[in-house]
Write an enzyme that holds these catalytic residues in place. Structure first.
Site, PDB file in Angstrom:
ATOM      1  N   HIS A 142      53.778   5.134  22.170  1.00  6.98           N
ATOM      2  CA  HIS A 142      54.172   5.696  23.267  1.00  6.98           C
ATOM      3  C   HIS A 142      54.509   7.355  23.198  1.00  6.98           C
ATOM      4  O   HIS A 142      54.471   7.611  21.968  1.00  6.98           O
ATOM      5  CB  HIS A 142      55.495   5.467  23.783  1.00  6.98           C
ATOM      6  CG  HIS A 142      55.754   5.718  25.174  1.00  6.98           C
ATOM      7  ND1 HIS A 142      56.376   6.937  25.198  1.00  6.98           N
ATOM      8  CD2 HIS A 142      55.723   4.981  26.461  1.00  6.98           C
ATOM      9  CE1 HIS A 142      56.917   7.096  26.686  1.00  6.98           C
ATOM     10  NE2 HIS A 142      56.289   6.270  27.312  1.00  6.98           N
TER      11      HIS A 142
ATOM     12  N   GLN B  28      59.608  -1.814  24.188  1.00  5.96           N
ATOM     13  CA  GLN B  28      58.871  -3.090  24.911  1.00  5.96           C
ATOM     14  C   GLN B  28      58.926  -4.331  24.365  1.00  5.96           C
ATOM     15  O   GLN B  28      58.476  -5.560  24.954  1.00  5.96           O
ATOM     16  CB  GLN B  28      57.430  -2.631  24.845  1.00  5.96           C
ATOM     17  CG  GLN B  28      57.209  -1.490  25.676  1.00  5.96           C
ATOM     18  CD  GLN B  28      57.148  -1.408  27.212  1.00  5.96           C
ATOM     19  OE1 GLN B  28      57.029  -2.609  27.783  1.00  5.96           O
ATOM     20  NE2 GLN B  28      57.477  -0.431  27.986  1.00  5.96           N
TER      21      GLN B  28
ATOM     22  N   ASP C 194      60.467   1.420  17.478  1.00  6.26           N
ATOM     23  CA  ASP C 194      60.374   1.362  18.733  1.00  6.26           C
ATOM     24  C   ASP C 194      60.710   0.064  19.384  1.00  6.26           C
ATOM     25  O   ASP C 194      59.250  -0.418  19.678  1.00  6.26           O
ATOM     26  CB  ASP C 194      59.517   2.250  19.346  1.00  6.26           C
ATOM     27  CG  ASP C 194      59.572   2.488  20.889  1.00  6.26           C
ATOM     28  OD1 ASP C 194      60.464   1.903  21.142  1.00  6.26           O
ATOM     29  OD2 ASP C 194      58.617   3.190  21.299  1.00  6.26           O
TER      30      ASP C 194
ATOM     31  N   CYS D 227      51.741   6.944  29.562  1.00  4.49           N
ATOM     32  CA  CYS D 227      52.750   7.724  28.288  1.00  4.49           C
ATOM     33  C   CYS D 227      51.861   7.400  27.216  1.00  4.49           C
ATOM     34  O   CYS D 227      52.515   7.394  25.957  1.00  4.49           O
ATOM     35  CB  CYS D 227      53.809   7.839  28.540  1.00  4.49           C
ATOM     36  SG  CYS D 227      54.621   8.827  30.074  1.00  4.49           S
TER      37      CYS D 227
ATOM     38  N   LYS E  26      64.821  -1.576  30.244  1.00  6.62           N
ATOM     39  CA  LYS E  26      63.654  -2.357  30.002  1.00  6.62           C
ATOM     40  C   LYS E  26      63.923  -3.822  29.982  1.00  6.62           C
ATOM     41  O   LYS E  26      63.159  -4.675  29.768  1.00  6.62           O
ATOM     42  CB  LYS E  26      63.076  -2.103  28.821  1.00  6.62           C
ATOM     43  CG  LYS E  26      62.325  -0.693  28.699  1.00  6.62           C
ATOM     44  CD  LYS E  26      61.283  -0.167  29.475  1.00  6.62           C
ATOM     45  CE  LYS E  26      60.823   1.244  29.374  1.00  6.62           C
ATOM     46  NZ  LYS E  26      59.568   1.617  30.220  1.00  6.62           N
TER      47      LYS E  26
END
Length: 546
Positions: free
Chosen positions: A262, A342, A339, A503, A365
């Site tokens: 991202h 997600q 990260d 993104c 999220k």
């Protein structure tokens, strides 16, 4: 065009609904009263001597049930080659790449509330056990309306149609338990935290720090001191870049990113590299969107100081081999940032097992509020880094000549934080935990296979991202249509998807496209939602051909 899902070699929607019946018999419910603590019922569990009225008792964790794999969100093989075998004995996906559904169900002990706000210690009987022997034939059956009633926005209608929310990778919807917890905070606990001596300050501080502890346990961090509240994953990555990165990286050092990232995990490092003379190196992907680990190992060298990568691609759904990537980086002497924006709502998060130095995610999220997120960092590493923002709350002492900072997490929480939404995030993690992240994994995996199979049968549709291990993202392009046209057509049917570059322009350009249509799934979605999506795409293509 028929929308039947009775496809040879693939179970129909009613069969998958039956699986859902078994997985989701007991779910967080709808009451907004403070919850009750369970009383032990020996009739339900003879021989189980746990006293649930004892405040020191640890509640059973549905995520630790026997036989449930840690990660099952991926399909196991590339959808581009996977052939679903004919179900045997009404159990889908039997075979080399399947899950033993019956054995799985037999091994589950579900501990969930009938539903209430998870922030009271009142004694009552509103929690219950489902004995193991009852799970496989659980009644009453799973009612999708019951699930969706926990999410008020899912009762909305769009263009006269029931809302079908398939934009979960952008943001998830919020259950009543989260909405009501935030409302309760503002009605009964609202105050600034920590220093004041009055009652509301104590309540607010307790609520905020309890939320921190909930995050700690959800991530399996060693200490609440390793949990920093920020606005979201983007701010979390910037925090690491502007604190540890500014302090420890020097000209000539190298940072490894992946092609899947991202923009939030590209731009901060790119800016830092420009300021400090660093070099960015990129792990490539194959034609299915999987990281090529052999190429990654070639990038690692004595100059590598940081590896920063996503655990799940927001654009493709690819699940990366995070633990292996981390181990290889540490062998090279590099630090690792993962990260988890997600991944956190799909996969079990265990930062001790993963051994990453930092792990970031966003509350919105994972069914929590916007404007709140988390940086996990190893405590020693956090305390070695200088603060990236200065102000109140993060100081021990200030003179005009010198300032002394608190240790973590306080040193990274300057000013008044997002107190209410941190509390709301804690309620969201309670909600997910009471269902069970592994059960959510199983159900979403089923939907992923179901959607993959049906989307591949739409003429002119090309799936973008067919990795062997995937979370619930189904990006595609449709021949003859711009992605925004497809999104607009779906919107007319009440279906919300994301159309654009997400993104994540570098990875889309790797596959020769500038944008995709991205349906993304959560556990409140159903086979019926996918049926409506696919039927709309078939009608769109039919009109185009004629």
């Amino acid at each position: 065009m028929s929308t039947s899902t009775n496809i040879p070699g693939f179970p129909d929607a009613s069969l998958l609904q039956q699986l859902a019946n078994q997985f989701f018999t007991a779910l967080p419910g709808e009451s907004v009263a403070p919850p009750a603590v369970a009383k032990h019922d020996p009739a339900l569990h003879p021989g189980n001597n746990v006293d649930l009225n004892d405040p020191q008792t640890s509640l059973p964790d549905p995520n630790l049930s026997g036989g449930i794999p840690k990660s099952v969100a991926g399909s196991g093989v590339s959808p581009s080659s996977y052939q679903l075998p004919h179900p045997k004995e009404d159990i889908p996906f039997q075979g080399d790449h399947s899950f033993e559904w019956v054995e799985l169900l037999k091994g589950i002990q579900t501990f969930v509330p009938t539903g209430q706000l998870p922030f009271s210690g009142a004694v009552g009987t509103d929690y219950y056990f489902l004995p193991t022997k009852q799970v496989a034939a659980a009644t009453p059956p799973f009612d999708v309306n019951r699930i969706k009633q926990d999410f008020p926005i899912l009762q909305e209608r769009v263009n006269g149609r029931p809302l079908i929310w398939l934009d979960n990778a952008a943001t998830t919807q919020k259950p009543k338990q989260v909405i009501d917890r935030i409302s309760y905070f503002y009605q009964h606990e609202n105050s600034n935290i920590h220093r004041a001596a009055h009652a509301l300050a104590a309540k607010a501080t307790d609520a905020y720090e309890t939320a921190r502890s909930k995050v700690q346990h959800f991530l399996n961090a060693r200490s609440p001191n390793e949990i920093i509240f920020v606005r979201g994953a983007t701010e979390g990555i910037n925090l690491v870049a502007k604190s540890w990165g500014e302090q420890h990286l020097q000209a000539g050092d190298e940072i490894i990113l992946s092609h899947l990232e991202h923009h939030a995990n590209i731009v901060p490092w790119q800016q830092l590299a420009l300021r400090k003379g660093l070099k960015l190196r990129i792990i490539p992907v194959d034609e299915d969107g999987q990281l090529i680990l052999s190429e990654y190992t070639k990038l690692l060298n004595s100059k590598t100081k940081l590896v920063s990568f996503t655990q799940v691609s927001n654009a493709l759904g690819t699940i990366t081999p995070a633990k292996q990537i981390t181990e290889l980086a540490h062998q090279a002497g590099a630090k690792v940032l993962v990260d988890g924006a997600q991944s956190v709502s799909h996969l079990r998060a265990d930062v001790q097992d993963l051994d990453a130095d930092w792990f970031v995610f966003s509350g919105h999220k994972i069914f929590g509020p916007t404007g709140i997120g988390v940086v996990y960092g190893k405590e020693e590493l956090l305390n070695q880094a200088q603060p990236w923002q200065g102000g109140g709350n993060m100081i021990v002492d200030v003179t005009f000549e010198h300032s002394q900072f608190h240790p973590a997490p306080g040193r990274f929480e300057a000013g008044t934080g997002n107190i209410a939404d941190a509390v709301g995030l804690g309620a969201a993690l309670d909600y997910v935990s009471k269902i069970g992240i592994d059960l959510i994994n199983q159900y979403e995996h089923t939907l992923l296979l179901y959607g993959t199979k049906l989307l591949k049968e739409v003429p002119g549709l090309r799936l973008i991202g067919t990795a062997a291990e995937k979370a619930s993202v189904l990006s595609f392009v449709l021949e003859g249509f711009k992605t925004e046209e497809v999104g607009a057509a779906l919107n007319k049917e009440g279906i919300a998807v994301r159309s654009g570059h997400h993104c994540a322009q570098p990875i889309l350009r790797r596959f020769g496209v500038e944008s995709t249509v991205r349906p993304s799934l959560a556990f409140y979605n159903t086979c019926s939602d996918i049926d409506t999506l696919v039927a709309t795409l078939h009608r769109l293509q039919s009109r185009h051909r004629h």
